[in-house]
Design a protein around this motif. Sequence first.
Motif, PDB file in Angstrom:
ATOM      1  N   GLU A  13       0.504  -0.770  -0.096  1.00 53.44           N
ATOM      2  CA  GLU A  13      -0.102  -0.366   0.259  1.00 53.44           C
ATOM      3  C   GLU A  13       0.935   1.253  -0.078  1.00 53.44           C
ATOM      4  N   GLU A  14       1.789   0.856   0.946  1.00 50.39           N
ATOM      5  CA  GLU A  14       3.265   2.828   1.171  1.00 50.39           C
ATOM      6  C   GLU A  14       3.290   2.162  -0.476  1.00 50.39           C
ATOM      7  N   ARG A  15       4.216   1.822  -0.778  1.00 50.12           N
ATOM      8  CA  ARG A  15       5.069   2.304  -1.810  1.00 50.12           C
ATOM      9  C   ARG A  15       4.087   1.972  -3.535  1.00 50.12           C
ATOM     10  N   ASP A  16       2.920   1.456  -4.208  1.00 50.57           N
ATOM     11  CA  ASP A  16       2.247   2.252  -5.250  1.00 50.57           C
ATOM     12  C   ASP A  16       2.277   1.232  -5.827  1.00 50.57           C
ATOM     13  N   ILE A  17       1.891  -0.283  -4.965  1.00 49.89           N
ATOM     14  CA  ILE A  17       2.559  -1.940  -5.481  1.00 49.89           C
ATOM     15  C   ILE A  17       1.452  -1.612  -6.455  1.00 49.89           C
ATOM     16  N   ARG A  18       1.696  -2.133  -7.889  1.00 53.22           N
ATOM     17  CA  ARG A  18       0.132  -2.608  -8.481  1.00 53.22           C
ATOM     18  C   ARG A  18       0.071  -3.820  -8.589  1.00 53.22           C
ATOM     19  N   PHE A  19       1.211  -4.624  -8.947  1.00 51.50           N
ATOM     20  CA  PHE A  19       1.545  -6.211  -9.786  1.00 51.50           C
ATOM     21  C   PHE A  19       2.829  -6.133  -8.452  1.00 51.50           C
ATOM     22  N   GLN A  77      10.362  -7.927  -2.100  1.00 53.92           N
ATOM     23  CA  GLN A  77      11.025  -6.964  -2.387  1.00 53.92           C
ATOM     24  C   GLN A  77      10.416  -6.319  -3.794  1.00 53.92           C
ATOM     25  N   VAL A  78      10.954  -5.364  -3.842  1.00 51.98           N
ATOM     26  CA  VAL A  78      10.457  -5.031  -5.129  1.00 51.98           C
ATOM     27  C   VAL A  78      10.926  -4.789  -6.120  1.00 51.98           C
ATOM     28  N   LEU A  79      10.983  -4.957  -7.331  1.00 53.06           N
ATOM     29  CA  LEU A  79      11.154  -4.636  -8.266  1.00 53.06           C
ATOM     30  C   LEU A  79      11.599  -3.474  -8.786  1.00 53.06           C
ATOM     31  N   PRO A  80      13.806  -3.213  -9.283  1.00 54.03           N
ATOM     32  CA  PRO A  80      13.472  -1.712  -9.172  1.00 54.03           C
ATOM     33  C   PRO A  80      13.296  -1.171 -10.464  1.00 54.03           C
ATOM     34  N   TRP A  81      13.554  -2.291 -11.552  1.00 53.20           N
ATOM     35  CA  TRP A  81      13.945  -1.949 -12.495  1.00 53.20           C
ATOM     36  C   TRP A  81      12.424  -1.850 -13.295  1.00 53.20           C
ATOM     37  N   ARG A  82      11.597  -2.178 -12.149  1.00 53.36           N
ATOM     38  CA  ARG A  82       9.643  -1.547 -12.844  1.00 53.36           C
ATOM     39  C   ARG A  82       9.552  -0.452 -12.519  1.00 53.36           C
ATOM     40  N   GLY A  83      10.117   1.063 -11.794  1.00 54.88           N
ATOM     41  CA  GLY A  83       9.891   1.830 -11.661  1.00 54.88           C
ATOM     42  C   GLY A  83       9.540   2.749 -10.560  1.00 54.88           C
ATOM     43  N   ASP A  84       9.609   3.974  -9.938  1.00 55.62           N
ATOM     44  CA  ASP A  84       8.918   3.838  -8.374  1.00 55.62           C
ATOM     45  C   ASP A  84       7.753   3.738  -8.535  1.00 55.62           C
ATOM     46  N   THR A  85       6.498   4.922  -9.782  1.00 52.26           N
ATOM     47  CA  THR A  85       5.722   4.451  -9.213  1.00 52.26           C
ATOM     48  C   THR A  85       4.456   3.223 -10.377  1.00 52.26           C
ATOM     49  N   ASN A  86       3.082   2.654  -9.429  1.00 51.75           N
ATOM     50  CA  ASN A  86       2.654   1.659 -10.702  1.00 51.75           C
ATOM     51  C   ASN A  86       3.800   0.432 -10.330  1.00 51.75           C
ATOM     52  N   GLY A  87       4.356   0.805  -8.814  1.00 49.98           N
ATOM     53  CA  GLY A  87       5.882  -0.689  -9.753  1.00 49.98           C
ATOM     54  C   GLY A  87       4.955  -2.151  -8.745  1.00 49.98           C
ATOM     55  N   THR A  88       6.151  -2.766  -8.989  1.00 50.69           N
ATOM     56  CA  THR A  88       5.667  -4.120  -9.466  1.00 50.69           C
ATOM     57  C   THR A  88       6.816  -5.080  -8.162  1.00 50.69           C
ATOM     58  N   ALA A  89       6.205  -6.033  -7.158  1.00 51.32           N
ATOM     59  CA  ALA A  89       7.376  -6.526  -6.598  1.00 51.32           C
ATOM     60  C   ALA A  89       7.141  -8.025  -6.580  1.00 51.32           C
ATOM     61  N   ARG A  90       8.126  -8.427  -6.053  1.00 49.68           N
ATOM     62  CA  ARG A  90       8.267 -10.337  -5.886  1.00 49.68           C
ATOM     63  C   ARG A  90       8.427 -10.566  -4.976  1.00 49.68           C
TER      64      ARG A  90
END
Length: 445
Positions: A13-19, A77-90
């Motif tokens: 929620e805090e890091r704007d993860i969309r996927f 962990q957030v995938l750093p190459w996917r950007g800071d907005t509408n991010g992707t984690a794994r």
Amino acid sequence: MERHHDAVIRAVEERDIRFVRLWFCDVLGSLKSVAISPEDLETAFTEGIGIDGSTIEGMTRAYESDILLRPDPGTFQVLPWRGDTNGTARMLCDVLTPDGEPAASDPRRVLRRAMARAEAQGVEYFTHPEIEFYLFEEPYTEGEPLRPVDHAGYFDHVPRASGQDFRRTVIQYLEAMNIQVEYSHHENGPGQNEIDLRYADALTTADNILTFRTVVKEVALSMGQYATFMPKPMITSPGSGMHTHLSLFQNGKNAFHEPGAEYGLSRTARQFIAGLLRHAPEYTAVTSQFVNSYKRLWGAQEAPSYVCWGHNNRSALVRVPYHKPTKGTSSRIEFRGADSATNPYLAFSVLLAAGLAGIEGEYDLPEGAEDTVWQLTDRERRALGYEPLPTDLFRALEIFESSELMAETLGEQVFEYFLRNKRDEWQRYREQVTTAELETTFSRI
């Protein structure tokens, strides 16, 4: 554990993860992934996410295709190459059967079980891999020569070279994902690089290697290049190994260290090495799992071909690195037989099993090799007792199939599937008519 679940949900929620990508691997070590929305996280943690595993290498049989993926919240962990907005984690996942039991086909479970056996004997298992790979200007195209991104050599510093920018970006991404890097440099081959991950428990290391391969390929593609972990992409250049440092700890102390002993090695360490040597022909099919792996093993250029050990001897299968006498935690052994394309979960499992067999059976360690083993004659090697590793995948599978230790370590389902898949690979290889055959025989008969 519930607090971990809650922490992940809050971070999303805090890091704007969309996927959120749920990662796992097949029996060969290939990464698999399915994306879920943040709304499905709670269900993933409590019930698991159901998928069809019947088309995934070695995961299930057709008549029992359903599997569940349950994410390990500690791997978020957030995938750093996917950007800071509408991010992707794994998150890495454990694979379960529909009734919630650990799936026998899950490579991650195989390693968990091997480590649990070690822990039952009071020891913890740590690994530290040195991972080599090649960078090419584009992917392989049939009939076209491979073009490395540079023609530098071992530890070369190439001003303004793309390899330096590449390694820096990879390391930045890895560290952003809490994967610590110890060293990085150019390797012997043109376009060949090495990045060493800092030591950790074997399960964390295997998870990190799966992530590392993905990061390397993503960064390469972003720079218009192509990365491969193929063991021997070019026959005239060195292969890509994954030399791995191994150590056991007991009650917070290095079980491989004994002050004043030769090379600082304890009796436990010597027996562990003896186990690695005695069972080497049995596990080679796992640590060198492809037809191409044996082009690396038998291509010289620092790849080990014979079963022996030595102190700082880079031609040996097991090397005992220099240790600092005042630093007991530095005592370790280096296994040089694995290549960069191995499944790390299975490779770490079979190496641990072989080493523990040496400890439990109190194996005697033979004399260490002082000579460069490749430069000895066959007669000299026989006199010294240096047996060869399997020369090809077919022979490796014959020995692997007859090994009770391998069957017990991997479990019936992984053992049988691995054997069947690798036999198919060998058969496909045998059915090829290669350019080398045409060049040597077409016009001679």
